[in-house]
Design a protein around this motif. Sequence first.
Motif, mmCIF file in Angstrom:
data_model
loop_
_atom_site.group_PDB
_atom_site.id
_atom_site.type_symbol
_atom_site.label_atom_id
_atom_site.label_comp_id
_atom_site.label_asym_id
_atom_site.label_seq_id
_atom_site.Cartn_x
_atom_site.Cartn_y
_atom_site.Cartn_z
ATOM 1 N N PRO A 1 0.827 -1.206 0.000
ATOM 2 C CA PRO A 1 0.000 0.000 0.000
ATOM 3 C C PRO A 1 0.864 1.259 0.000
ATOM 4 N N GLU A 2 0.337 2.281 -0.636
ATOM 5 C CA GLU A 2 1.061 3.547 -0.696
ATOM 6 C C GLU A 2 1.092 4.181 0.691
ATOM 7 N N PRO A 3 2.220 4.791 1.052
ATOM 8 C CA PRO A 3 2.252 5.496 2.329
ATOM 9 C C PRO A 3 1.466 6.800 2.220
ATOM 10 N N LEU A 4 1.138 7.365 3.348
ATOM 11 C CA LEU A 4 0.435 8.651 3.357
ATOM 12 C C LEU A 4 1.431 9.773 3.113
ATOM 13 N N THR A 5 0.959 10.831 2.459
ATOM 14 C CA THR A 5 1.783 12.025 2.325
ATOM 15 C C THR A 5 1.807 12.721 3.687
ATOM 16 N N PRO A 6 2.778 13.607 3.912
ATOM 17 C CA PRO A 6 2.814 14.320 5.200
ATOM 18 C C PRO A 6 1.511 15.089 5.480
ATOM 19 N N ARG A 7 0.911 15.689 4.443
ATOM 20 C CA ARG A 7 -0.331 16.438 4.638
ATOM 21 C C ARG A 7 -1.494 15.503 4.989
ATOM 22 N N GLN A 8 -1.560 14.348 4.322
ATOM 23 C CA GLN A 8 -2.619 13.378 4.643
ATOM 24 C C GLN A 8 -2.475 12.886 6.081
ATOM 25 N N ALA B 1 -6.487 9.534 1.850
ATOM 26 C CA ALA B 1 -5.917 8.713 2.927
ATOM 27 C C ALA B 1 -6.748 7.444 3.115
ATOM 28 N N TYR B 2 -8.071 7.559 3.046
ATOM 29 C CA TYR B 2 -8.933 6.375 3.164
ATOM 30 C C TYR B 2 -8.615 5.375 2.057
ATOM 31 N N ARG B 3 -8.413 5.889 0.835
ATOM 32 C CA ARG B 3 -8.102 4.997 -0.279
ATOM 33 C C ARG B 3 -6.764 4.300 -0.053
ATOM 34 N N ARG B 4 -5.765 5.054 0.352
ATOM 35 C CA ARG B 4 -4.442 4.477 0.559
ATOM 36 C C ARG B 4 -4.411 3.492 1.716
ATOM 37 N N LEU B 5 -5.276 3.679 2.694
ATOM 38 C CA LEU B 5 -5.328 2.777 3.842
ATOM 39 C C LEU B 5 -6.285 1.602 3.615
ATOM 40 N N GLY B 6 -7.007 1.629 2.496
ATOM 41 C CA GLY B 6 -7.880 0.515 2.154
ATOM 42 C C GLY B 6 -9.199 0.475 2.893
ATOM 43 N N VAL B 7 -9.700 1.617 3.350
ATOM 44 C CA VAL B 7 -10.959 1.646 4.094
ATOM 45 C C VAL B 7 -12.051 2.423 3.359
#
Length: 172
Positions: free
Chosen positions: A77-84, A118-124
């Motif tokens: 999974p992609e990590p979150l950006t600092p802003r996210q 962020a929800y997309r990157r975390l899979g939720v």
Amino acid sequence: MSAASYLVLRCDAEQLDGTECVAETHWALPVADHRELRKLRRSDGWRARRRPESRGLVDLCPDCDARIYPKPGRMEPEPLTPRQAQVLTAAADGHPLSTVAAWCGITREQAAARLSEAYRRLGVERLPREERRAAAVDEARRRGLIPLAAESPPSAPASLADSRGHRSSQTA
């Protein structure tokens, strides 16, 4: 087959990796041969896989198939950006989006966009709306992407304090 009969397909993941799965799917259509069964399986995302010892096939639901046989091109999974990460940390305590946006110094729309990504990157992203934020916070904390302690963002602007009814440190 009679008109009232139907086919039930249950996930056989337990036979491959010992993980119990209760997924099943039903078809009310009569199945004449293996080609029709293959079409029905694929229409629901099910897969028939060979057992390791090559004795027959097992039926796997889409989730178990992805877990047991990950696609070669599938990346972590992609990590979150600092802003996210900042927006998700600010939203962790359940504050309204307008408050989160003010804490982060961005508009409400920008905060909503950062949370959605962020929800997309975390899979939720497919969870019900009322569960999504808590699940995202839990997942981000589990991965170590945001702090474990529920802290409010350190730099709440003075204008935010005024709008909450607190005294501002500035005097006119």
